[in-house]
Design a protein around this motif. Structure first.
Motif, PDB file in Angstrom:
ATOM      1  N   UNK A  77      57.093  19.258  21.883  1.00  0.00           N
ATOM      2  CA  UNK A  77      55.951  19.374  22.813  1.00  0.00           C
ATOM      3  C   UNK A  77      54.685  19.780  22.054  1.00  0.00           C
ATOM      4  N   UNK A  78      54.873  20.515  20.963  1.00  0.00           N
ATOM      5  CA  UNK A  78      53.723  20.934  20.155  1.00  0.00           C
ATOM      6  C   UNK A  78      53.370  19.884  19.092  1.00  0.00           C
ATOM      7  N   UNK A  79      54.008  18.707  19.174  1.00  0.00           N
ATOM      8  CA  UNK A  79      53.646  17.605  18.269  1.00  0.00           C
ATOM      9  C   UNK A  79      54.216  17.719  16.866  1.00  0.00           C
ATOM     10  N   UNK A  80      55.265  18.526  16.681  1.00  0.00           N
ATOM     11  CA  UNK A  80      55.819  18.713  15.321  1.00  0.00           C
ATOM     12  C   UNK A  80      56.773  17.570  14.960  1.00  0.00           C
ATOM     13  N   UNK A  81      57.042  17.481  13.667  1.00  0.00           N
ATOM     14  CA  UNK A  81      58.061  16.560  13.161  1.00  0.00           C
ATOM     15  C   UNK A  81      59.352  17.362  13.026  1.00  0.00           C
TER      16      UNK A  81
END
Ligand code: HSE
Length: 371
Positions: A77-81
């Motif tokens: 949700x926080x756009x991490x890989x």
């Protein structure tokens, strides 16, 4: 790029060792559960770590489904890989992870969740780009293979061989998952999804190696067979079938010749017929390198996308096999059943639903593929 590591067990420690060998990748912190040792570099604040704006990559090597599932979701949700080795959380949640990654600009990479150090999922994702795969089969559990190998080559009993596999760090925290086939069940659920580009359509319960006895080993030897634990999956015309079971293989077969705790796989498609892979499917550094290979793909912006665009259903009839059953019950009502010798029956060729029919007559039966 900055990374955080969730989990500091066998695989997590391997990831920590390898991160420092990759240019452009720094490990900022390690999440451990509160009951574990708290060193300066460690944190019990998993949500804080995976949403830290400085962090790009989250390595997830916890075992079990929580807090893994929650932390993976927060990270995506926080756009991490997110790079995970955790098959137990990937198998039931992969569809959501893929959606969350697409919606938030991150990615989910799962190479280490199946076949440890072998780039098997990478091969599957590459090979299904051009054509539908016809299936795959293989040895996906190093602990089971090690136990069967020791039983057949050294005459060890199952418990002694299992203890050795645990001491070498191959076995799951709960080895029931190894010897009853659930570890391979997770891996097969995941591979079916990737191989056939489908949502999870379900998978029948596995048959593990726990019912294999010295009597079965003696039969295999007498008949020129080798017992391995395999997962076999086929797809045709929008349906698929999977079976996870011990298999009495002809001693010259590729999978019969996979020793010790090694894994091996075959992938099938029309153009290349079959492609084989072989290597370490478990262990600290083998699994950690698969996670770092995923991280390098992120650094190079070359992650393989996971597409789950179909909604395929299982169809047991696709798998037509001869089944070996050890049972004291009368199984003569089953399809093409005949007594092999003593309490051994050969049944079929028949689809995987014959397993349910055998278990209805004898819940304690030893059931295997006979090749
Ligand atoms: N327990 C597993 C095995 C570890 O023995 O293969 C890798 O998934």
């Amino acid at each position: 790029m900055k990374a955080v590591l969730l989990g500091y067990g066998t695989v997590g420690k391997g990831v920590e060792k390898l991160v420092s060998t990759v240019d452009g990748l720094d490990l900022k912190a390690v999440f451990v559960l509160p009951e574990f040792e708290n060193l300066p570099y460690f944190s019990n604040d998993g949500e804080g770590l995976v949403t830290d704006p400085e962090v790009d990559i989250v390595f997830e090597c916890l075992s079990g489904t929580e807090p893994s599932n929650t932390l993976i979701r927060r990270a995506l949700e926080a756009g991490k890989h997110v790079i995970t080795s955790n098959k137990a959380t990937v198998a039931p949640n992969l569809e959501d992870y893929v959606k969350l990654a697409a919606e938030n600009g991150g990615s989910i990479q799962i190479e280490a969740s199946v076949a440890g150090g072998i780039p098997f999922l990478d091969a599957v994702l590459k090979l299904q780009k051009l054509e539908d795969l016809n299936g795959f089969e293989g040895i996906f559990n190093g602990t089971s293979n090690y136990i069967l190998d020791q039983m057949q080559k050294e005459g060890q009993d199952l418990d002694t061989a299992l203890k050795a596999a645990q001491a070498m760090g191959y076995a799951e925290a709960d080895p029931t998952n190894d010897v009853e086939g659930f570890d391979v069940w997770y891996k097969t659920v995941i591979t079916n999804m990737l191989a056939y580009k489908t949502e999870n359509g379900g998978l029948r319960q596995p048959l593990g190696i726990s019912r294999i006895t010295p009597e079965d080993i003696a039969l295999a030897k007498k008949e020129g067979k080798v017992i391995r634990h395999i997962s076999r999956s086929l797809q045709k015309d929008g349906k698929y079938a999977s079976v996870i079971a011990p298999a009495f293989l002809d001693k010259d077969e590729y999978l019969a010749n996979v020793p010790s705790n090694y894994n091996a796989q075959l992938i099938y498609a029309d153009s290349f017929d079959k492609i084989g892979l072989f290597g370490q499917g478990a262990g600290q550094m083998a699994t950690a390198q698969a996670m770092l290979a995923n991280a390098i793909d992120t650094l190079e912006n070359s992650e393989r996308p996971i597409l789950l665009e179909k909604a395929m259903q299982p169809d047991d009839s696709l798998i037509q096999e001869t089944w070996l059953v050890r049972s004291g019950k009368d199984l003569s009502s089953l399809p093409a059943a005949r007594v092999k010798e003593g309490s051994y029956w050969l049944i079929g060729p028949a689809g995987a639903d014959v397993i349910d029919q055998v278990q209805a007559l004898d819940p304690e039966a030893m059931i295997a593929l006979w090749r």
